[in-house]
Design an enzyme around this catalytic site. Structure first.
Site, PDB file in Angstrom:
ATOM      1  CE1 TYR A   1       6.471  16.052  -4.775  1.00 45.90           C
ATOM      2  CE2 TYR A   1       6.584  14.142  -5.885  1.00 45.90           C
ATOM      3  CZ  TYR A   1       6.316  14.603  -4.708  1.00 45.90           C
ATOM      4  OH  TYR A   1       6.677  14.133  -3.502  1.00 45.90           O
ATOM      5  CB  SER A   2       2.265  20.933 -10.100  1.00 42.80           C
ATOM      6  OG  SER A   2       1.078  20.665  -9.125  1.00 42.80           O
TER       7      SER A   2
ATOM      8  CB  CYS B   1      -3.099  25.578  -7.562  1.00 41.77           C
ATOM      9  SG  CYS B   1      -2.012  23.817  -7.353  1.00 41.77           S
TER      10      CYS B   1
ATOM     11  CD  GLU C   1      -4.242  19.488 -10.006  1.00 42.53           C
ATOM     12  OE1 GLU C   1      -5.087  18.767  -9.714  1.00 42.53           O
ATOM     13  OE2 GLU C   1      -3.580  19.440 -10.939  1.00 42.53           O
TER      14      GLU C   1
ATOM     15  CE1 TYR D   1       0.321  19.946  -3.051  1.00 43.57           C
ATOM     16  CE2 TYR D   1      -0.852  20.617  -5.094  1.00 43.57           C
ATOM     17  CZ  TYR D   1       0.372  20.741  -4.161  1.00 43.57           C
ATOM     18  OH  TYR D   1       1.108  21.715  -4.567  1.00 43.57           O
TER      19      TYR D   1
HETATM   20  P1  FAD Z   1       4.569  10.562   2.370  1.00 36.36           P
HETATM   21  O1  FAD Z   1       5.504   9.581   3.110  1.00 36.36           O
HETATM   22  O2  FAD Z   1       3.510  10.233   1.395  1.00 36.36           O
HETATM   23  O3  FAD Z   1       3.881  11.264   3.645  1.00 36.36           O
HETATM   24  C1  FAD Z   1       2.680  12.116   3.475  1.00 36.36           C
HETATM   25  C2  FAD Z   1       1.826  12.356   4.898  1.00 36.36           C
HETATM   26  O4  FAD Z   1       1.492  11.134   5.175  1.00 36.36           O
HETATM   27  C3  FAD Z   1       3.051  12.771   5.874  1.00 36.36           C
HETATM   28  O5  FAD Z   1       2.986  14.097   5.977  1.00 36.36           O
HETATM   29  C4  FAD Z   1       2.290  12.336   7.331  1.00 36.36           C
HETATM   30  O6  FAD Z   1       1.182  13.264   7.616  1.00 36.36           O
HETATM   31  C5  FAD Z   1       1.500  10.939   6.578  1.00 36.36           C
HETATM   32  N1  FAD Z   1       2.280   9.688   7.037  1.00 36.36           N
HETATM   33  C6  FAD Z   1       2.442   8.741   5.819  1.00 36.36           C
HETATM   34  N2  FAD Z   1       3.485   7.690   6.581  1.00 36.36           N
HETATM   35  C7  FAD Z   1       3.341   7.955   7.887  1.00 36.36           C
HETATM   36  C8  FAD Z   1       4.124   7.313   9.202  1.00 36.36           C
HETATM   37  N3  FAD Z   1       4.537   6.175   8.831  1.00 36.36           N
HETATM   38  N4  FAD Z   1       4.241   8.053  10.140  1.00 36.36           N
HETATM   39  C9  FAD Z   1       3.711   9.246  10.273  1.00 36.36           C
HETATM   40  N5  FAD Z   1       3.028  10.048   9.276  1.00 36.36           N
HETATM   41  C10 FAD Z   1       2.980   9.488   8.233  1.00 36.36           C
HETATM   42  N6  FAD Z   1       3.982  18.486  -3.802  1.00 36.36           N
HETATM   43  C11 FAD Z   1       4.909  19.213  -3.765  1.00 36.36           C
HETATM   44  O7  FAD Z   1       5.838  19.267  -2.973  1.00 36.36           O
HETATM   45  N7  FAD Z   1       4.797  19.718  -4.971  1.00 36.36           N
HETATM   46  C12 FAD Z   1       3.953  19.788  -5.945  1.00 36.36           C
HETATM   47  O8  FAD Z   1       3.982  20.642  -6.957  1.00 36.36           O
HETATM   48  C13 FAD Z   1       3.043  18.889  -5.591  1.00 36.36           C
HETATM   49  N8  FAD Z   1       2.062  18.688  -6.679  1.00 36.36           N
HETATM   50  C14 FAD Z   1       0.885  17.974  -6.315  1.00 36.36           C
HETATM   51  C15 FAD Z   1      -0.122  17.688  -7.365  1.00 36.36           C
HETATM   52  C16 FAD Z   1      -1.073  16.626  -7.335  1.00 36.36           C
HETATM   53  C17 FAD Z   1      -2.114  16.621  -8.141  1.00 36.36           C
HETATM   54  C18 FAD Z   1      -1.123  16.070  -5.982  1.00 36.36           C
HETATM   55  C19 FAD Z   1      -2.235  14.994  -5.907  1.00 36.36           C
HETATM   56  C20 FAD Z   1      -0.177  16.126  -5.162  1.00 36.36           C
HETATM   57  C21 FAD Z   1       0.699  16.938  -5.165  1.00 36.36           C
HETATM   58  N9  FAD Z   1       1.883  17.293  -4.206  1.00 36.36           N
HETATM   59  C22 FAD Z   1       2.792  18.121  -4.712  1.00 36.36           C
HETATM   60  C23 FAD Z   1       1.842  16.576  -3.193  1.00 36.36           C
HETATM   61  C24 FAD Z   1       2.819  15.167  -3.497  1.00 36.36           C
HETATM   62  O9  FAD Z   1       2.206  14.456  -4.278  1.00 36.36           O
HETATM   63  C25 FAD Z   1       3.230  14.445  -2.019  1.00 36.36           C
HETATM   64  O10 FAD Z   1       1.842  13.859  -1.506  1.00 36.36           O
HETATM   65  C26 FAD Z   1       3.927  15.124  -1.096  1.00 36.36           C
HETATM   66  O11 FAD Z   1       5.403  15.501  -1.557  1.00 36.36           O
HETATM   67  C27 FAD Z   1       4.295  13.916   0.167  1.00 36.36           C
HETATM   68  O12 FAD Z   1       4.771  12.981  -0.348  1.00 36.36           O
HETATM   69  P2  FAD Z   1       6.030  12.175   0.742  1.00 36.36           P
HETATM   70  O13 FAD Z   1       6.155  10.991  -0.146  1.00 36.36           O
HETATM   71  O14 FAD Z   1       7.204  13.016   0.912  1.00 36.36           O
HETATM   72  O15 FAD Z   1       5.261  12.031   1.765  1.00 36.36           O
END
Ligand code: FAD
Ligand code: A2P
Length: 308
Positions: A80-81, A252, A306, A308
């Site tokens: 998360y940024s 971004c 950046e 994602y």
């Molecule tokens: P996850 O559970 O990881 O799911 C992500 C996606 O995977 C889902 O949308 C879906 O499409 C798929 N998926 C996974 N498992 C299943 C399943 N069982 N069934 C169906 N679909 C599935 N996010 C922010 O909100 N704010 C930020 O500032 C931010 N900054 C970032 C900076 C960087 C450098 C990077 C790389 C990412 C950033 N992100 C940010 C994104 C963050 O890291 C997460 O990827 C995001 O919050 C989703 O994570 P999660 O665990 O909620 O979702």
């Protein structure tokens, strides 16, 4: 132009094997109005940890959500940024903030999927503890002598997070150069930190907040307003800034948004922001396909990305 020197930063002080546990101190909705895009501003208290004083805006922090995946392995970290300035949220070096959007998706099988980490974070209350790692990221940063440059910041969705801290830092330092923030979201209700940016736009003649609302506003030809269309739709504001030799460009947010911006820059002849390889040079920017954009068109040293 001033030399672009990216500061040295600390990396991975805490790792997934050895994270640090810290409490959160606030967690509130930061969209302008009630929006079905639930986006939250979350602040962590890093007092007494090695992170204090060692996290720069532009970097990310890692969060380890509790629990296991369907294969019985602990969930992996999510990044998360950092949304607070380098000196800390409200100037307090023990506070670091981020901006989290709940991942909520409906699948063809009528099932709702709730993202693991974003929903875990969004549900937390002050006092709850979280496992942090990081910081990570060594290039998406403000340069040294940051006030010597002009900035064009492009954001979609939570991609706005790092610009909040960066803009706070630049304005507080009394920058006299121009800053333009172009922010894209679907509906007006999804504007993030809008009150802050609107106020800064009013108070600082050199700061320009330019929201692009893709599903409400339309271009002259009826097509969607995406952030990259500002190169035409707001050319009067943006051209003079992009044509200055000391302007830096930041992108971004949504993965893929960079392609549209690269194509628009190339179509406008602004090649100083790009590194266009030979394979792409042999074609007009309008003819570039996904492969060209992914492999043969890269950011130059004046462009920071950046996605994602
Ligand atoms: P996850 O559970 O990881 O799911 C992500 C996606 O995977 C889902 O949308 C879906 O499409 C798929 N998926 C996974 N498992 C299943 C399943 N069982 N069934 C169906 N679909 C599935 N996010 C922010 O909100 N704010 C930020 O500032 C931010 N900054 C970032 C900076 C960087 C450098 C990077 C790389 C990412 C950033 N992100 C940010 C994104 C963050 O890291 C997460 O990827 C995001 O919050 C989703 O994570 P999660 O665990 O909620 O979702
Ligand atoms: P749309 O969804 O109308 O296609 P959020 O993260 O809050 O969903 O916002 C993302 C914003 O970025 C939306 O306005 C979305 O428009 C827009 N968008 C989607 N794809 C691109 C793209 N390739 N380039 C620029 N903006 C995009």
């Amino acid at each position: 132009m001033s030399e672009i020197k990216i500061p040295e930063v600390e990396l991975n002080i805490y790792t997934p094997k050895d994270p640090v546990e810290v409490p959160i101190v606030e967690n509130y909705i930061c969209t302008k109005e009630s929006s079905p895009n639930y986006v939250r501003h979350i602040t962590f208290d890093i007092a007494g940890t090695e992170l204090e004083g060692h996290v720069q805006v532009g970097q990310s922090i890692g969060i380890l959500p509790p629990g296991e995946n369907e294969r019985g392995r602990p969930y992996k970290l999510r990044l998360y940024s950092v949304a607070s300035p380098t000196k800390g949220e409200n100037g307090k070096s023990n506070l670091v903030s981020t901006t989290v959007k709940r991942t909520i998706e409906e699948w063809d099988n009528n099932k709702l999927y709730l993202g693991v980490c974003s929903n875990y974070l969004a549900d937390l209350e002050p006092g709850d503890k979280v496992k942090l790692t990081g910081p990570s990221g060594r290039r998406f940063l403000l340069p040294e002598q940051a006030e010597d440059f002009n900035y064009l910041f492009f954001a979609t969705g939570t991609g706005i997070a790092p610009y909040r801290g960066m803009i706070m830092e630049l304005l507080e330092a009394g920058i006299e150069n121009e800053i333009i923030l172009v922010f894209g979201c679907a509906y007006r209700t999804d504007l993030i930190y809008a009150e802050y940016f609107e106020r800064m736009d009013e108070e600082h003649p050199n700061f320009h907040y330019v929201p692009y609302i893709s599903r409400e506003d339309r271009r002259h030809d009826g097509t969607k307003k995406y952030v990259q269309t500002c190169l035409w739709d707001d050319a009067e504001l943006i051209d003079p800034v992009l044509n200055k030799e000391n302007t830096l460009l930041y992108i971004c947010g949504l993965k893929g948004m960079e392609s549209g911006i690269y194509r628009a820059l190339a179509e406008k002849g602004l090649e100083e922001y790009l590194d266009i390889r030979k394979e792409a040079r042999d074609k007009q920017p309008g003819e570039w396909d996904e492969n060209d954009l992914r492999r043969h068109v890269k950011p130059s040293d004046r462009t920071f990305v950046e996605v994602y």
